[in-house]
Structure formats: C-alpha cells, structure tokens
Design a protein around this motif. Structure first.
Motif, PDB file in Angstrom:
ATOM      1  N   ALA A 328     -19.514  -7.266  -0.486  1.00 42.44           N
ATOM      2  CA  ALA A 328     -20.348  -8.106  -1.355  1.00 42.44           C
ATOM      3  C   ALA A 328     -19.992  -7.924  -2.826  1.00 42.44           C
ATOM      4  CB  ALA A 328     -21.816  -7.792  -1.103  1.00 42.44           C
ATOM      5  N   ALA A 329     -19.705  -6.674  -3.227  1.00 39.68           N
ATOM      6  CA  ALA A 329     -19.352  -6.427  -4.629  1.00 39.68           C
ATOM      7  C   ALA A 329     -18.063  -7.153  -5.003  1.00 39.68           C
ATOM      8  CB  ALA A 329     -19.212  -4.925  -4.870  1.00 39.68           C
ATOM      9  N   ALA A 330     -17.103  -7.188  -4.074  1.00 43.68           N
ATOM     10  CA  ALA A 330     -15.842  -7.883  -4.355  1.00 43.68           C
ATOM     11  C   ALA A 330     -16.060  -9.385  -4.473  1.00 43.68           C
ATOM     12  CB  ALA A 330     -14.825  -7.572  -3.256  1.00 43.68           C
ATOM     13  N   LYS A 331     -16.905  -9.940  -3.609  1.00 42.50           N
ATOM     14  CA  LYS A 331     -17.156 -11.382  -3.666  1.00 42.50           C
ATOM     15  C   LYS A 331     -17.864 -11.773  -4.956  1.00 42.50           C
ATOM     16  CE  LYS A 331     -17.439 -11.717   1.373  1.00 42.50           C
ATOM     17  NZ  LYS A 331     -18.315 -11.930   2.545  1.00 42.50           N
ATOM     18  N   SER A 336     -13.037 -17.293  -7.982  1.00 41.74           N
ATOM     19  CA  SER A 336     -13.217 -18.504  -7.196  1.00 41.74           C
ATOM     20  C   SER A 336     -13.093 -18.154  -5.730  1.00 41.74           C
ATOM     21  CB  SER A 336     -12.161 -19.551  -7.584  1.00 41.74           C
ATOM     22  OG  SER A 336     -12.238 -20.668  -6.727  1.00 41.74           O
ATOM     23  N   ASP A 337     -13.777 -18.904  -4.873  1.00 41.59           N
ATOM     24  CA  ASP A 337     -13.666 -18.695  -3.437  1.00 41.59           C
ATOM     25  C   ASP A 337     -13.141 -19.947  -2.733  1.00 41.59           C
ATOM     26  OD1 ASP A 337     -15.814 -20.308  -3.735  1.00 41.59           O
ATOM     27  OD2 ASP A 337     -17.254 -19.024  -2.696  1.00 41.59           O
ATOM     28  N   PHE A 349     -10.045 -15.483  -5.185  1.00 43.82           N
ATOM     29  CA  PHE A 349      -9.094 -15.333  -6.286  1.00 43.82           C
ATOM     30  C   PHE A 349      -9.706 -14.423  -7.338  1.00 43.82           C
ATOM     31  CE2 PHE A 349      -7.607 -16.739 -10.498  1.00 43.82           C
ATOM     32  CZ  PHE A 349      -6.270 -16.400 -10.359  1.00 43.82           C
ATOM     33  N   PHE A 350      -8.945 -13.379  -7.739  1.00 42.10           N
ATOM     34  CA  PHE A 350      -9.430 -12.414  -8.725  1.00 42.10           C
ATOM     35  C   PHE A 350      -8.619 -12.580 -10.006  1.00 42.10           C
ATOM     36  CE2 PHE A 350     -10.582 -10.721  -4.638  1.00 42.10           C
ATOM     37  CZ  PHE A 350     -11.862 -10.240  -4.834  1.00 42.10           C
ATOM     38  N   ASP A 351      -9.323 -12.910 -11.085  1.00 43.45           N
ATOM     39  CA  ASP A 351      -8.696 -13.133 -12.389  1.00 43.45           C
ATOM     40  C   ASP A 351      -8.651 -11.801 -13.131  1.00 43.45           C
ATOM     41  OD1 ASP A 351      -7.685 -14.081 -14.715  1.00 43.45           O
ATOM     42  OD2 ASP A 351      -9.410 -15.310 -15.269  1.00 43.45           O
ATOM     43  N   LEU A 352      -7.545 -11.068 -12.956  1.00 46.18           N
ATOM     44  CA  LEU A 352      -7.387  -9.749 -13.566  1.00 46.18           C
ATOM     45  C   LEU A 352      -6.629  -9.877 -14.877  1.00 46.18           C
ATOM     46  CD1 LEU A 352      -6.512  -7.706 -10.374  1.00 46.18           C
ATOM     47  CD2 LEU A 352      -8.430  -7.227 -11.887  1.00 46.18           C
ATOM     48  N   ARG A 353      -7.167  -9.220 -15.913  1.00 42.30           N
ATOM     49  CA  ARG A 353      -6.523  -9.233 -17.228  1.00 42.30           C
ATOM     50  C   ARG A 353      -6.518  -7.820 -17.791  1.00 42.30           C
ATOM     51  NH1 ARG A 353      -9.243 -14.632 -20.077  1.00 42.30           N
ATOM     52  NH2 ARG A 353      -9.199 -15.955 -18.192  1.00 42.30           N
ATOM     53  N   ARG A 354      -5.738  -7.656 -18.843  1.00 44.78           N
ATOM     54  CA  ARG A 354      -5.721  -6.368 -19.537  1.00 44.78           C
ATOM     55  C   ARG A 354      -7.003  -6.234 -20.360  1.00 44.78           C
ATOM     56  NH1 ARG A 354      -0.657  -4.529 -18.711  1.00 44.78           N
ATOM     57  NH2 ARG A 354       0.989  -6.094 -18.412  1.00 44.78           N
ATOM     58  N   TRP A 385     -12.520 -11.300 -14.755  1.00 42.99           N
ATOM     59  CA  TRP A 385     -13.291 -12.450 -15.204  1.00 42.99           C
ATOM     60  C   TRP A 385     -13.879 -13.146 -13.982  1.00 42.99           C
ATOM     61  CZ3 TRP A 385     -13.822 -14.193 -20.381  1.00 42.99           C
ATOM     62  CH2 TRP A 385     -13.203 -13.362 -21.313  1.00 42.99           C
ATOM     63  N   THR A 386     -15.193 -13.240 -13.953  1.00 43.52           N
ATOM     64  CA  THR A 386     -15.891 -13.795 -12.797  1.00 43.52           C
ATOM     65  C   THR A 386     -16.014 -15.311 -12.927  1.00 43.52           C
ATOM     66  OG1 THR A 386     -18.056 -13.500 -13.827  1.00 43.52           O
ATOM     67  CG2 THR A 386     -17.168 -11.647 -12.570  1.00 43.52           C
ATOM     68  N   ARG A 387     -16.544 -15.939 -11.874  1.00 46.03           N
ATOM     69  CA  ARG A 387     -16.673 -17.393 -11.866  1.00 46.03           C
ATOM     70  C   ARG A 387     -17.672 -17.899 -12.898  1.00 46.03           C
ATOM     71  NH1 ARG A 387     -19.031 -15.940  -6.900  1.00 46.03           N
ATOM     72  NH2 ARG A 387     -17.234 -16.734  -5.758  1.00 46.03           N
ATOM     73  N   ASP A 388     -18.630 -17.026 -13.336  1.00 48.71           N
ATOM     74  CA  ASP A 388     -19.591 -17.460 -14.350  1.00 48.71           C
ATOM     75  C   ASP A 388     -19.138 -17.118 -15.765  1.00 48.71           C
ATOM     76  OD1 ASP A 388     -19.823 -14.749 -14.140  1.00 48.71           O
ATOM     77  OD2 ASP A 388     -21.969 -14.730 -13.657  1.00 48.71           O
TER      78      ASP A 388
END
Length: 660
Positions: A328-331, A336-337, A349-354, A385-388
């Motif tokens: 649940a924490a990962a979702k 985006s799903d 999809f996980f938006d990973l940034r520095r 960065w999350t979907r919100d």
C-alpha cells in the motif's frame, strides 16, 4: 526441478563401483594365472558339466575391471582417462573379434592364448556380446543426450539382463540360458563369468549415480525410496517361486500344468503387497505435498500481510522487471497507475528524482540497476513525486535476488519516507544557524571592548596585561572561525550556499594563500608548482577558504622541519590542486569518514584543537563549484589532499615553480 540425493545410497554405490572393478580384476587374474597358467582346473570350471572361463574371458575381465577403476572418478587426470579408454576399447575389441569368429568361422581370438593350452577355446557369443556392450558403456560413460539420458546406463542394463538370465539358468538347471544350443561342448557363459558381468554392470550404473536413470534410484523422495524397496523382491521373487515349483515338479508332487497355475497365482498375490505399499507411499507423499503446500500458502499469506502493513514502500520484481508485489505504501507513492508506463511495462510508474529536483535517468533507478545489472544499492537519498504533485524525500535501496543456480531472479526495492528525518535535520540546522547568529553579537562586543581597551592605552598595555589581552584576542578569533564554520555547515546542509562566481586564477590564489600562511608555517618551507595561468569560474573567497584550510591542516598535522608541497596541474578539462605533507599520516579505515561532519581522527584530536567541520565545509564548497575533494595517505610517510575544479579556458601552459 533437481531431485535431492540420498547421501547414504550415493556413498554405497561409489563403493560398489570400486568393489566391482577390484572383483573383475581379481577373478580374471586368478583364473588366467592359476587356472590356465598353473593348470588348476577347479578355478576355470566351478562344477561338473559347467562351461569353463576361457583365457580370453579372463583377460577381458581384467581389462574391463581396470577400465572401470580408471574411469570411475568424475574428475581424474587426462592420462588416467586415456588409459581407461584404451582398456575399454581392448575389452570391446575382444567381443567384436569373438563374434566375428562365430560369423566367419575363424580362429583369430583362440590363437592369442594357444600358448596356455593346446585346446584353448573362444568365449561364448553371450560373453562376447557382454564384452562389447561393457566396452561401449565405459567409452560412453559421460555422454548425455539432450533429453538427459545416459546411453552407458542402458548398455549396462543390457549386460545385467544377459548375465542375470545366465544365473537363473544355473539356478534352475536350464542350461540353454547360459549355453546356447548348437555350440561345441563346454562353450558357454561360465558361472563366475556371469556373476562378474552382473557385478560389473552394477558398478557401471553406480559410477554416475546422480545422472540419467540412476537419479530416480538415488533420490531422497518417496518414489526413489519405493523403487529401492521394491526392486530386490521383484527380481528375486519370481525366481524363488519358479524354483520352488520346479523342485515340486521334479519330485512328482504335481504336474507341470499345476505348477504353472501355482506360479501364476503366487506371483499375482505377491504383487498385491507391493502394489499396496506403493499406493500407501504415494498417498503419504500426496498428503505431505498438500500439507507443505498449505504451510507455504500460510507463510506466504503471513509474509504478504507483513509487507502490506509495512510503512516503507516495498517492491518485489521478477527477472524481467515486472512488479510482482507492491504494498500500500508503494502504491501511494507512485506517480501513475496506468498501463505500461515504464520500460518494464509495469502499470505502477515511480517518478524518481535527485534531491535537487533533477530527473533521474531510467538506468540510474536503483531497482532497474538491481534487475538488469545485479547491482546492490544499500541506500541513496532521492525524491519521489506522487500523482498529487507532492515531493517525498526517500531513502531508496535495492537488492538483487539470486536464482537457484546463481542466475538473476529479480530484485527487492524499498523506499523509506524520510520526511520526519528531514524535518528534524531542518530544525537542527535552523537551531545551529540561530545559535551561531546569536553568538556573533557577544563575540563582537568582546572584540569591540578589546579594541576600546587598547585605544585607551596609546602607549600599550602594562606588561602584566599584555599576555591576557593576547589570549582574549586569540580566543575571539578562534570563536569567530567556529561560528563561521557552523554557519557554512548549516548553509551547505540546507543547500543555501551562495557563490559569487567570476573568473579566478588558481595560480595567483595559491601563491597568495601561501604568502599568508608563511607566518604560521613554523619555519617549514612551502614549495609551489603551478602553471603561469590556470583559470576557473568560482567564488574567490570560497576558493581561498578551501586552499587556506588545506594548508593549515598540513602545517598542524605534518612533521616539523619537513616541506609542504602545493601543486596545480591541468588534466583534460579540469584543474587539480594538491597539498602534500610528510607526517604520521591517516589510517586507511579513517579515509572514508574523513569528510563527515564533526569527525576527527584519533591522532588529529591529540595534535590540534577543532570541532571537525573544516574538511566537511571544504568538500561542500568544492562540490558547489562542480568539483570534487579527496585524500590519499600512506601512514608514517605522506598525506595528500586534492581538489579539482572545472577549467574555464585552456591557455598555453608553462610551469612556474617557486619556494616560499
């Protein structure tokens, strides 16, 4: 799936192979030397009317036993394997020549041993066929087909069938089973020949007990145990029943038809217990499998429940990069799903940034590196960065999973939300900044009071006040440096360090810093090697701060009366400044921790005062300029600190060296 092997059966079969090889050599040598060489007939013929073991057979047994002994180890020397194959070829050649004698009515093989006895005979066709099959089996011992079958084992089983048939003939009196009709008298498969052939076939089967057919026999599971228990009764049971019926018929107790009926009925009922036992074992194996499946399902559910309730985001991926498990924490952290958004085709999809907000390339994502290259990432600070639209600071780690045979089996990745830690860090840095700012005012008051006190005494303070005033001045300077270090460390941590960039000549700044350090060098020469011009873009005050700190450390921690070397070099598109000194050096285990906040080596704490922020600030300042800072040291000899900065332009290089 690879079946596990019963180690006791494995050990027994390997010993049986050695015993079979030794038995063949011993029996062949005794018959050849004692029976035919010395004329002891009881060694060649074991009973009246039985076929004799001829010299060719005895020699063939010696060769076959030798070949088995040499080829038995899986790993052996090339010469040993070569010698074993030569013996196997000779044994097989004996069989071919004997069969050729029967087909073409020749006397090729019998003539080889005519020197032993003038009536030397050749082996029977069954014996010759067994030698041929044994020779081929030994030559093909390590050959395996694509379907994982071993031809050598099937050839050995054929020899076992021929020899076992001959032994049954001796036991029941059916001479046609060991002596073929139409052959001259006394030519057949001798009793000891049949026995040794059967033992040799078992020895060949035992040489590679974990391959081919023998995998089923040597396994540790229920099916293998059932085979090992049923095989002896199935081989001996029919013989015992048939032999008893034959004895009854010869004694006149019943007719041959009655004997046939008795044998049929007894064999039928003998098979029932074995069938019952096999059914019971299969039922037990099914129950064990069902119980194991339920236990595994329970453990899997228990593990999935733990993973689902973990506060950290957990991803489990297969070897193709497909996400198998996402809690649940990962979702909640995914951007985006929708279907097929990442390169692996995952719907999450996980938006990973520095931490700075710079995008992270797909190849640099920790779980991608773990899946594709098998790289371990113990922990790296990133931003999700999350979907919100929220930016969540996380500590990302990834561990590759190894398959059963060391092949890549996927990866496990964990994203730990470090927002509370970042908040605590922000509060600490804010507190440090506030304390440093608040300390500046009383320090400034002390410095102003000291200046006013000196101005009130134009002729200078009395002699008994000169030293206390100098102590106050030195302490105020040290306190100001500590406050500046605390403020710089706070700005570096908060990424609020401001640089006033301009073209800077590293050569001029190095010479200027060295001149300022001459008074503190305690008579130690400082040697400078630098090009006439070396330009970079940076904040001149901050670059001076780095150079001065490194020079100060070289003075404080270096050995007295030894020179300090400062060198500016041009390498490709960067400029490198190195400061070297001789002294006690830095232990290798301390080098990775050298640039941490408030860290000081045990030797450094004894040699000079400080709070352990100098090198940490230098590293932050150099990295803010786009460079890097590192150290090398040989304990007891030489220590060098180097930093590099991007070069602004490439002027013509001519070295200017000097000693200050």
């Amino acid at each position: 799936m690879t079946l596990s092997v019963d180690s006791r059966i494995l050990t027994f079969l390997l010993r049986l192979t050695s015993i079979a090889a030794s038995t063949a050599i011993l029996v062949g040598a005794v018959v050849l030397v004692g029976g035919w060489g010395l004329g002891i007939e009881d060694l060649t013929v074991l009973g009246p009317g039985m076929p004799a073991m001829v010299p060719v057979t005895a020699a063939g047994l010696i060769l076959t036993g030798t070949a088995l002994g040499l080829l038995c180890p899986v790993t052996s020397s090339p010469f040993r394997r070569w010698a074993g194959r030569v013996c196997a070829v000779l044994a097989g050649l004996f069989g071919v020549l004997v069969l050729a004698d029967y087909v073409f009515h020749g006397e090729w093989v019998g003539g080889l041993f005519v020197w032993l006895t003038p009536t030397s005979r050749i082996p029977s066709p069954q014996t010759a066929l067994c030698f041929l099959l044994l020779g081929l089996s030994l030559l093909l011992l390590d050959v395996e087909t694509r379907s994982e079958r071993r031809p050598a084992q099937y050839l050995a089983l054929a020899v076992a069938l021929l020899s076992w048939t001959a032994l049954i003939g001796y036991g029941t009196g059916a001479s046609q089973l060991h002596t073929l009709p139409g052959l001259p008298a006394g030519i057949g498969m001798a009793l000891h020949t049949s026995t040794v052939f059967f033992v040799l076939s078992l020895g060949i089967l035992g040489t590679r007990p974990t391959h081919g057919l023998m995998r089923t026999f040597t396994g540790a599971h229920a099916g293998s145990v059932m085979v090992r228990r049923l095989l002896p009764p199935l081989m001996l049971g029919p013989y015992v029943v048939g032999h008893l019926s034959l004895l009854g018929t010869r004694a006149g107790l019943y007719s041959s038809s009655t004997a046939f009926a008795l044998v049929t009925g007894m064999l039928t009922f003998m098979g029932l217990p074995f069938l019952w036992s096999a059914s019971r074992r299969l039922n037990q194996a099914g129950l064990d499998l069902e119980q194991a499946w339920r236990s595994e399902a329970l453990q899997r559910a228990w593990l999935m429940s733990i993973i689902e309730q973990m506060p950290d985001a957990v991803l489990i991926l297969d070897e193709q990069g497909h996400i198998l498990v996402a809690n649940a924490a990962a979702k909640s952290l995914c951007a985006s799903d929708s279907s097929g958004l990442d390169a692996f085709g995952n719907r999450f999809f996980f938006d990973l940034r520095r931490p700075s907000g710079e995008s992270l390339s797909w190849e640099e994502v920790p779980f991608v590196r773990a899946v594709t290259r098998g790289e371990l990432e113990p922990g790296i600070e990133l931003s999700l960065w999350t979907r919100d639209g929220r930016s969540v600071p996380v500590l990302a780690s990834a561990t590759p999973i190894q398959g059963r045979q060391g092949t890549p089996g996927g990866a496990v990745s964990i994203f730990r939300d470090i927002t509370p830690l970042k908040e605590l860090e922000r509060q600490r840095e804010e507190w440090t900044s506030v304390v440093a700012h608040d300390l500046r005012q009383p320090v400034s008051v002390i410095a102003l009071a000291l200046d006013a006190l000196r101005n009130d005494m134009p002729e200078g303070p009395p002699a008994h006040q000169e030293e206390p005033l100098r102590w106050i001045d030195t302490s105020v300077g040290n306190l100001r440096r500590m406050i500046d270090d605390l403020l710089d460390a706070s700005r570096i941590e908060a990424r609020q360090l401001r640089l006033e960039r301009r073209p800077v000549s590293l050569t001029e700044h190095v010479h200027a810093c060295v001149r300022r350090m001459e008074g503190q060098a305690r008579g130690r020469p400082i040697r400078v090697t630098a090009p006439d011009e070396a330009l970079t873009s940076g904040d001149p005050l901050r670059i001076d701060q780095v150079i001065t700190n490194l020079l100060s450390n070289a003075v404080k921690y270096g050995a007295s009366q030894t020179p300090i070397d400062v060198e500016v070099t041009r390498l490709e598109n960067e400029l490198r400044v190195s400061v070297s000194n001789e002294g006690p050096g830095i232990p290798p285990e301390e080098l990775p921790r050298l640039f941490r906040r408030f860290h000081r080596t045990p030797g450094g704490q004894r040699q000079a005062a400080g709070i352990g922020l100098g090198l940490y600030i230098c590293k932050g300042l150099v990295e803010a300029h786009g460079g890097r800072l590192w150290a090398t040291s040989t304990p007891g000899r030489r220590t060098t600190f180097c930093f590099s900065l991007p070069e602004l332009e490439q002027p013509e290089q001519s070295l200017a060296s000097g000693t200050h």
